[in-house]
Design an enzyme around this catalytic site. Structure first.
Site, PDB file in Angstrom:
ATOM      1  CG  ASN A  75      -1.930  -1.184   1.136  1.00  0.00           C
ATOM      2  OD1 ASN A  75      -2.000  -1.881   0.127  1.00  0.00           O
ATOM      3  ND2 ASN A  75      -2.661  -1.406   2.211  1.00  0.00           N
ATOM      4  CG  HIS A 130     -20.393  36.709 -30.615  1.00  0.00           C
ATOM      5  ND1 HIS A 130     -21.220  36.326 -29.592  1.00  0.00           N
ATOM      6  CD2 HIS A 130     -19.877  37.911 -30.256  1.00  0.00           C
ATOM      7  CE1 HIS A 130     -21.225  37.270 -28.657  1.00  0.00           C
ATOM      8  NE2 HIS A 130     -20.409  38.237 -29.027  1.00  0.00           N
ATOM      9  CB  SER A 142      -9.932  11.168 -49.027  1.00  0.00           C
ATOM     10  OG  SER A 142     -10.992  10.381 -49.518  1.00  0.00           O
ATOM     11  CE  LYS A 194     -11.438  16.279 -47.749  1.00  0.00           C
ATOM     12  NZ  LYS A 194     -12.399  15.363 -47.134  1.00  0.00           N
ATOM     13  CG  ASN A 205      -8.901  14.724 -44.977  1.00  0.00           C
ATOM     14  OD1 ASN A 205      -9.474  15.660 -45.538  1.00  0.00           O
ATOM     15  ND2 ASN A 205      -9.121  13.456 -45.273  1.00  0.00           N
ATOM     16  CD  GLU A 226     -10.031  16.000 -39.032  1.00  0.00           C
ATOM     17  OE1 GLU A 226     -11.212  15.746 -39.210  1.00  0.00           O
ATOM     18  OE2 GLU A 226      -9.131  15.660 -39.818  1.00  0.00           O
ATOM     19  CE1 TYR A 251      -4.219   0.414  -2.710  1.00  0.00           C
ATOM     20  CE2 TYR A 251      -5.173  -1.595  -1.819  1.00  0.00           C
ATOM     21  CZ  TYR A 251      -4.643  -0.884  -2.889  1.00  0.00           C
ATOM     22  OH  TYR A 251      -4.564  -1.478  -4.122  1.00  0.00           O
TER      23      TYR A 251
HETATM   24  N1  ARG Z   1      -1.490  -3.534  -7.300  1.00  0.00           N
HETATM   25  C1  ARG Z   1      -1.963  -2.831  -6.156  1.00  0.00           C
HETATM   26  C2  ARG Z   1      -2.356  -1.403  -6.539  1.00  0.00           C
HETATM   27  O1  ARG Z   1      -2.076  -1.001  -7.598  1.00  0.00           O
HETATM   28  C3  ARG Z   1      -0.896  -2.770  -5.113  1.00  0.00           C
HETATM   29  C4  ARG Z   1      -1.398  -2.668  -3.723  1.00  0.00           C
HETATM   30  C5  ARG Z   1      -2.152  -3.867  -3.349  1.00  0.00           C
HETATM   31  N2  ARG Z   1      -2.332  -3.990  -1.955  1.00  0.00           N
HETATM   32  C6  ARG Z   1      -3.083  -4.954  -1.451  1.00  0.00           C
HETATM   33  N3  ARG Z   1      -3.128  -5.048  -0.175  1.00  0.00           N
HETATM   34  N4  ARG Z   1      -3.728  -5.795  -2.197  1.00  0.00           N
HETATM   35  O2  ARG Z   1      -2.985  -0.703  -5.788  1.00  0.00           O
END
Ligand code: ARG
Length: 469
Positions: free
Chosen positions: A123, A169, A290, A296, A298, A303, A330
């Site tokens: 995390n 405008h 085209s 053409k 383009n 675009e 998380y």
């Molecule tokens: N692949 C996960 C992400 O992108 C990493 C973290 C995952 N953590 C867990 N406890 N499963 O967030």
């Protein structure tokens, strides 16, 4: 269930780094659904940098032995060259970039590799990788925007005297200089750069050390890690640090806004290169033809930039909605932050590069621009201002000139093509010097103040920009 059915194959539980408490392997559907290595392998540089700094820190505080730290750092360096040379085998079953690299490290160096994950969690690891990524992306985009801003400055200088119609405008309003128009684009992209740099300040904070959500029991030195990775500071709160992706949202928001600017430029170029406008010619190598209409040519690049802007705006929306329902800390939802983030970065980067390459090769059709400005009574305001200078209240001047325009429209000519007597029919204050202000050059030269469209002011703005460097 047929043997080919993907549901519920048995894989050995031990295959997972977290498999200890599991009695059966992951369902193949789950594995395919939850893997992220197919897209987050792109974070490998950041992941290796983060792990290297983490291992060194663990050595410094005495959690890891020096020999283990050395084995980890060397192993990670070897993995870096394996990835760079395309030899690294990414495995979907190992879920993400983090576990792919960690597994390879352990296969290479044994137990020391297994010690790397002490005092951290995926995390805080992924939050760190992502912040490093956003920082790197900003640094790259800032350079590209600098190149584009320079291109616009050169183009503005080249076309400082070129007169074209300015629109409100989408109707012809007043004459402006092409150089002034290019400097307007430049202001937009400079603000985009400033927004990215502002976002960088908040992104450049170290989350590592927050571990899963609550911090860690080890005597870590987070400031040492921050210093090694070039972070400006260390996050204040572990719950916040592992959970929020506001820095990514800010980045994609800045990217979306930058794309909106490029999309507006695209729209103008697309109009300008139609034969009805004919203000510019795009270089052949930036256009396509085209398959059915041989004549053409383009403007596909503008675009596509305009079209891709929709995707980047969608990327921002995806991230905002991804975040809105999440409780602390998380949640796996956050894995979904990467595709929109990468897409926004790639799309903006490519679009900026294309504009920087295309614009210096755009031909400005000066005579066509000028005659378009001449057609739309674009100096009518100048005539009103002329009368005001001679004492007429602006509202009365506006009315008198409106009548003169109506007369010229009926005659099918420009105001400057009316005779002095005809003009005096609308106001006795008009004298022979009126023709100076009715010309296109008189009109643009008169807007001669900081930020105005006069060629002299365009040159002054360019000089200021160059002296700022
Ligand atoms: N692949 C996960 C992400 O992108 C990493 C973290 C995952 N953590 C867990 N406890 N499963 O967030």
């Amino acid at each position: 269930m047929t043997p080919a059915d993907p549901v519920s194959p048995k894989t050995p539980p031990a295959a997972k780094l977290w498999g200890g408490r599991f009695a059966e392997g992951t369902d193949a559907l789950v594995e395919a659904f939850s893997e992220s290595v197919s897209f987050d392998q792109r974070l490998w540089r950041q992941d290796i940098a983060g792990s290297t700094a983490h291992a060194r820190m663990l050595g410094k505080v005495g959690v890891l032995k020096a020999a283990d730290v050395e084995a980890i750092v060397d192993g990670l360096a070897q993995i870096r060259s394996e990835i760079e040379s395309g030899k690294f085998e990414w495995q979907l079953a190992l879920e993400d970039v983090h576990m792919n690299i960690e597994s390879r490290l352990t296969a290479m160096i044994g137990d020391a590799g297994k010690r790397l994950h002490t005092a951290r969690s995926r995390n805080d690891q992924v939050a760190t990788d992502l912040r490093l990524y956003v920082r790197d992306a900003i640094d790259e985009l800032v350079i590209t925007i600098g190149v584009l801003a320079e291109v616009l400055l050169d183009l503005a200088e080249r076309e400082a005297d070129t007169i074209m119609p300015g629109f409100t405008h989408m109707q012809i309003a007043q004459p402006v200089t092409f150089g002034h128009h290019m400097l307007a684009w430049r202001e937009q992209v400079l603000r985009d750069r400033a927004r990215l740099l502002d976002c960088r300040r908040r992104a450049n904070v170290l989350p590592l050390g927050s571990a899963a959500l609550a911090g860690t029991v080890y005597p870590i030195d987070r400031h040492f890690v921050a210093e090694q990775l070039g972070f400006d500071s260390v996050s204040e709160n572990s719950l916040d640090a592992v959970s929020d992706r506001d820095f990514a949202i800010e980045f994609v928001s800045a990217a979306a806004l930058a794309m909106v600017h490029l999309s507006r430029w695209s729209e103008e170029l697309i109009l300008w290169c139609t034969p009805m406008f004919g203000f510019v010619k795009l270089p052949d190598r930036f256009c396509t033809g085209s398959s059915i209409m041989p004549q053409k040519k383009n403007p596909d690049v503008p675009e596509l930039v305009r079209g891709k802007t929709g995707r980047v705006v969608g990327d921002l929306n995806a991230l905002l909605v991804l975040m809105k329902g999440q409780p602390l800390a998380y949640n796996r939802d956050n894995q979904e932050d990467k595709p929109p983030l990468f897409d926004a970065h790639d799309t903006l980067s490519a679009s900026l590069r294309l504009f920087a390459a295309m614009l210096p090769n755009v031909t400005v059709e000066r005579a066509t621009c000028r005659s378009a400005a001449f057609k739309g009574y674009s100096t009518a305001t100048d005539l009103a201002d002329y009368l005001v200078k001679r004492g007429l209240p602006f509202r009365d001047a506006h009315h008198a000139v409106g009548s003169a325009v109506g007369h010229a429209v009926k005659k099918g000519c420009d105001l400057s093509e009316l005779s002095l007597d005809e003009l005096r029919g609308f106001s006795a204050l008009i004298e022979a010097d009126v023709f100076d202000v009715l010309t296109l050059d008189g009109s643009v030269n008169a807007r001669n103040h900081w930020g105005g469209t006069a060629p002299a002011q365009v040159r002054a703005a360019i000089a200021r920009a160059r002296s700022r460097g």
